[in-house]
Design an enzyme around this catalytic site. Structure first.
Site, PDB file in Angstrom:
ATOM      1  N   GLU A 137       0.815  -1.214   0.000  1.00  0.00           N
ATOM      2  CA  GLU A 137       0.000   0.000   0.000  1.00  0.00           C
ATOM      3  C   GLU A 137       0.850   1.265   0.000  1.00  0.00           C
ATOM      4  O   GLU A 137       0.472   2.272  -0.568  1.00  0.00           O
ATOM      5  CB  GLU A 137      -0.917  -0.003   1.223  1.00  0.00           C
ATOM      6  CG  GLU A 137      -1.973   1.088   1.211  1.00  0.00           C
ATOM      7  CD  GLU A 137      -3.096   0.818   2.191  1.00  0.00           C
ATOM      8  OE1 GLU A 137      -3.650   1.792   2.705  1.00  0.00           O
ATOM      9  OE2 GLU A 137      -3.415  -0.361   2.435  1.00  0.00           O
ATOM     10  N   LYS A 138       2.032   1.167   0.634  1.00  0.00           N
ATOM     11  CA  LYS A 138       2.896   2.346   0.790  1.00  0.00           C
ATOM     12  C   LYS A 138       4.342   1.951   0.567  1.00  0.00           C
ATOM     13  O   LYS A 138       4.725   0.794   0.795  1.00  0.00           O
ATOM     14  CB  LYS A 138       2.730   2.937   2.201  1.00  0.00           C
ATOM     15  CG  LYS A 138       1.335   3.464   2.491  1.00  0.00           C
ATOM     16  CD  LYS A 138       1.158   3.791   3.949  1.00  0.00           C
ATOM     17  CE  LYS A 138       0.948   2.559   4.792  1.00  0.00           C
ATOM     18  NZ  LYS A 138      -0.346   1.911   4.593  1.00  0.00           N
TER      19      LYS A 138
ATOM     20  N   ASP B 299      -2.713  -2.984   3.445  1.00  0.00           N
ATOM     21  CA  ASP B 299      -3.199  -3.054   4.820  1.00  0.00           C
ATOM     22  C   ASP B 299      -4.248  -4.159   4.972  1.00  0.00           C
ATOM     23  O   ASP B 299      -5.057  -4.394   4.072  1.00  0.00           O
ATOM     24  CB  ASP B 299      -3.817  -1.722   5.252  1.00  0.00           C
ATOM     25  CG  ASP B 299      -2.767  -0.661   5.506  1.00  0.00           C
ATOM     26  OD1 ASP B 299      -1.565  -0.997   5.488  1.00  0.00           O
ATOM     27  OD2 ASP B 299      -3.147   0.512   5.715  1.00  0.00           O
TER      28      ASP B 299
ATOM     29  N   ASP C 258      -7.220  -4.801   5.896  1.00  0.00           N
ATOM     30  CA  ASP C 258      -8.573  -4.322   6.160  1.00  0.00           C
ATOM     31  C   ASP C 258      -9.305  -4.139   4.842  1.00  0.00           C
ATOM     32  O   ASP C 258      -8.749  -4.400   3.762  1.00  0.00           O
ATOM     33  CB  ASP C 258      -8.560  -3.021   6.974  1.00  0.00           C
ATOM     34  CG  ASP C 258      -7.709  -1.932   6.345  1.00  0.00           C
ATOM     35  OD1 ASP C 258      -7.474  -1.973   5.110  1.00  0.00           O
ATOM     36  OD2 ASP C 258      -7.279  -1.012   7.071  1.00  0.00           O
TER      37      ASP C 258
ATOM     38  N   TYR D  36       4.006   3.979  12.054  1.00  0.00           N
ATOM     39  CA  TYR D  36       2.882   4.401  11.215  1.00  0.00           C
ATOM     40  C   TYR D  36       1.810   5.120  12.033  1.00  0.00           C
ATOM     41  O   TYR D  36       1.315   4.574  13.031  1.00  0.00           O
ATOM     42  CB  TYR D  36       2.279   3.171  10.532  1.00  0.00           C
ATOM     43  CG  TYR D  36       1.154   3.466   9.587  1.00  0.00           C
ATOM     44  CD1 TYR D  36       1.371   4.180   8.411  1.00  0.00           C
ATOM     45  CD2 TYR D  36      -0.140   3.033   9.861  1.00  0.00           C
ATOM     46  CE1 TYR D  36       0.333   4.445   7.536  1.00  0.00           C
ATOM     47  CE2 TYR D  36      -1.186   3.292   8.990  1.00  0.00           C
ATOM     48  CZ  TYR D  36      -0.942   3.999   7.829  1.00  0.00           C
ATOM     49  OH  TYR D  36      -1.977   4.273   6.964  1.00  0.00           O
TER      50      TYR D  36
ATOM     51  N   ARG E  54      -1.402   6.407  11.225  1.00  0.00           N
ATOM     52  CA  ARG E  54      -2.850   6.329  10.985  1.00  0.00           C
ATOM     53  C   ARG E  54      -3.435   5.054  11.593  1.00  0.00           C
ATOM     54  O   ARG E  54      -4.123   4.279  10.937  1.00  0.00           O
ATOM     55  CB  ARG E  54      -3.138   6.405   9.496  1.00  0.00           C
ATOM     56  CG  ARG E  54      -2.676   7.712   8.862  1.00  0.00           C
ATOM     57  CD  ARG E  54      -2.726   7.640   7.347  1.00  0.00           C
ATOM     58  NE  ARG E  54      -2.088   8.788   6.732  1.00  0.00           N
ATOM     59  CZ  ARG E  54      -2.716   9.771   6.085  1.00  0.00           C
ATOM     60  NH1 ARG E  54      -4.034   9.742   5.987  1.00  0.00           N
ATOM     61  NH2 ARG E  54      -2.058  10.763   5.542  1.00  0.00           N
TER      62      ARG E  54
END
Length: 662
Positions: free
Chosen positions: A7-8, A101, A103, A320, A322
């Site tokens: 994702e990142k 992630d 989720d 991280y 968030r």
């Protein structure tokens, strides 16, 4: 080729290190038979209405509702180059491992690319709750089959499309009705932003309608063996309000006069003492960090997120940001010594504190069962340069550091004593706090969220026993006024968004909102508040935020089903049903489309009451892009006309240059 899709970039770097991939490529990291790439969040977004039909550029009630037959995606302009990299890699891939992630949103980020790029190879899922080496190795040894997590994508896609239907259709509907009433701004509506705005509007209405009421208190200054302490009158229930305050002046006056005219003494009726043990607070999740930074430092929610992001990305000082979880994986306990060593090297002034820590303490913070997609925000394993940080960054780093260090300190222990006394037939109560062990609070006197949010003060009582007589030194009768609710701060609004369940009465919906941590996510709440400010619905006044007249008018007009956070709970139940295969995406979207159609039909002929936008001094022209009204703005090269729908539409009419004289 085996491709890991993260994702990142930071995730890709951590996974690449474990896989032994070290060769940097264009938007990827290569190793022996493996490539790791990343998405930078969503590389795709749901296409705007004009992508389906050019006529939708100009807003019109006759076009509503807009319900796509076939949903389209577009590539985000700001990340086009990374999209091209991922697309090219997918063409060469034989096995794809989704490493976004763990989720719904992380699943969607990967799956929408798989569909858009028509990838048809093998799919596996790397399910990570932490990015430390041991957690990554464990997850790599137990990859999930891609089909196991596919339902997460279906539920996320359903939410995304339903949000689009609400946002696009109802924002256009109420904006056009607003224009008919003379308001030229954009009246946006959304599943999360509208209940959020309702919270502020309702609070401001409570403040506006508040009528102060008097109440009376009696404070007695007592002494035992010349040691003074304070006791407060406990009025009978028959003369109090729901907060236990005396609301009958004649009763307070009578009690006070009896005290003054009677013997100057008070007898102890009872004394109870309990030992209270407070465990250290967890590591910060983003919401808690935003609340504390708002109340303590006056930081805006987005500012807190930006600073936390800088500590994470720029300074490599914290993990991280968030995160919606304050717990840490049990496997990270083995890294504690390394983290503490890095903290000492980062800030040598902390060495005396570090020397007092007990690394063997088993804190509640280490709990795999409590983990979500991310763990709590803590300092990293490497020393960092404090001198390169701004003052605000250092303040936040120290907050995060203190919460981590507190895990290796004893509990805060104190004795809480409550004594009840009788003074001339009146009941008084004195409360005392005697600290036994400062523990972790010696480190966090001014930094923990408990200290910031709890302003209760406590005294140290002298030794008291039942039947003891204390001397009455002084008594004071005060007339006080009830106070209105305080305006929201950004931190408190973020907290209420997360704890929105307390505003819902239906038990089933309330529990659903508790299970899903409210409305919005850790990553989106600050942006929602910022957008409400940008669009003129909220304004900042010092640390507080208040709603505008447009917000009052809009919230009074839109249907309660939009302002009620219970709708989010109903959606979450439906999304769970999609995950479990009980209903399909098409079923869910069909119901949402039907509901939107009914709302449009119901409101299309309505008249909105809203304060008209002031007529500009000069005549303005319609926006060349969408036909909406324009407003005059001043830019680098002088005055120009900008679309009133900005940022949804960025149409402008440049000012005409003055003609030269011949």
């Amino acid at each position: 080729m085996r491709l890991f899709l993260c994702e990142k970039p930071s995730q890709a770097k951590d996974i690449a290190k474990v896989l032994g991939a070290t060769q940097r490529g264009n938007g990827c990291i290569n190793g022996d038979g493996v490539t790791i790439t990343w998405c930078v969040g969503h590389l795709l977004e749901t296409a705007p209405p004009e992508a389906y039909d050019e006529s939708y550029k100009k807003w019109s009630l006759s076009q509503l509702p807009i319900v796509p037959d076939k949903w389209l995606l577009t590539v985000k302009k700001e990340t086009q180059s990374q999209f091209k990299t991922v697309k090219a890699l997918l063409k060469k891939t034989t096995e794809l491992i989704i490493a976004t992630d763990a989720d719904r949103e992380g699943e969607m980020i990967a799956r929408e690319l798989i569909d858009y790029c028509s990838y048809r190879g093998k799919v596996k899922r790397l399910w990570l709750s932490a990015l430390n080496e041991s957690s990554i190795r464990q997850a790599l040894s137990s990859l999930k089959d891609g089909n196991e997590t596919l339902p997460l994508y279906h539920s996320a896609l359903s939410r995304s499309r339903a949000d689009w239907l609400i946002g696009m259709n109802l924002s256009r509907l109420f904006t056009l009705l607003g224009r008919h009433a003379g308001y030229d701004g954009v009246l946006t509506v959304g599943r999360v932003q509208t209940p959020t705005l309702t919270l502020v509007v309702n609070r401001d209405m409570q403040i506006e309608k508040f009528v102060a009421k008097p109440y009376w208190t009696i404070t007695a200054k007592l002494a035992n063996n010349q040691t003074p302490f304070i006791a407060n009158w406990i009025p009978p229930e028959a003369v109090t309000d729901e907060q236990g305050r005396c609301i009958h002046q004649n009763v307070a006056d009578s009690v006070f006069n009896q005290i003054l005219s009677g013997p100057k003494m008070a007898q102890v009726l009872s004394v109870t003492t309990e030992a209270v043990k407070e465990t250290a607070p967890l590591a910060f999740d983003l919401t808690t960090l935003q609340v504390v930074c708002s109340n303590k430092f006056g930081f805006e929610a987005q500012e807190t997120l930006d600073i936390a992001q800088a500590l994470y990305e720029k300074h490599k000082a914290t993990t991280y940001p968030r995160s919606d979880c304050g717990y840490l994986p049990e496997s990270m306990r083995s890294e504690a010594a390394v983290v503490l060593d890095a903290i000492g090297k980062t800030d040598p002034s902390m060495l005396p504190v570090l020397a007092k820590l007990d690394i063997t303490i088993q804190s509640r913070i280490w709990n795999d069962k409590k983990l979500t997609a991310h763990h709590g925000i803590i300092p990293t394993l490497e020393p960092v340069n404090l001198g390169s940080m701004t003052e605000k960054e250092r303040l936040m780093y120290q907050l995060i550091r203190s919460h981590y260090l507190a895990q290796f300190m004893p509990q805060h222990v104190y004795n809480r004593t409550v004594a009840q006394l009788q003074c001339n037939d009146a009941l008084f109560q004195a409360t005392g706090k005697q600290i036994v062990e400062m523990g972790w609070r010696s480190l966090m006197k001014d930094t923990s969220e408990e200290e910031v949010l709890d302003t209760t003060q406590s005294q140290v009582l002298p030794p008291l026993t039942e039947g003891m007589v204390c001397e009455l030194k002084h008594a004071e009768l005060e007339t006080k006024q009830t106070k209105p609710p305080k305006p929201y701060t950004q931190g408190e609004l973020i907290k209420d968004m997360k704890n929105i369940a307390k505003y819902v009465t239906d038990p089933r919906l309330k529990q659903k909102l508790r299970d899903t941590t409210g409305i919005g996510t850790e990553a989106t709440r600050a942006g929602i508040i910022k957008n409400l400010i940008t669009r003129g619905f909220l304004i900042s006044k010092g640390k507080s935020i208040r709603s505008t007249g447009a917000a009052f008018s809009l919230m009074a007009f839109v249907p309660k089903t939009i302002t009620d956070p219970g709708m989010t709970a109903i959606w979450e139940q439906a999304l769970d049903d999609i995950e479990q295969g009980h209903i399909t995406i098409d079923d869910f979207i069909a119901k949402q489309s039907q509901w939107i159609t009914q709302l449009v039909q119901q409101y299309a002929q309505s008249s909105m009451s809203i304060e008209p936008t002031k007529t500009p001094a000069k005549e303005t022209l319609p926006c060349p892009e969408c036909g909406a009204a324009t407003v005059r703005r001043n830019g680098q090269y002088g005055e120009f006309l900008a679309c009133s729908r900005y940022p949804e539409c960025k149409g402008i009419i440049k000012g005409k240059s003055k003609s030269k004289k011949k």
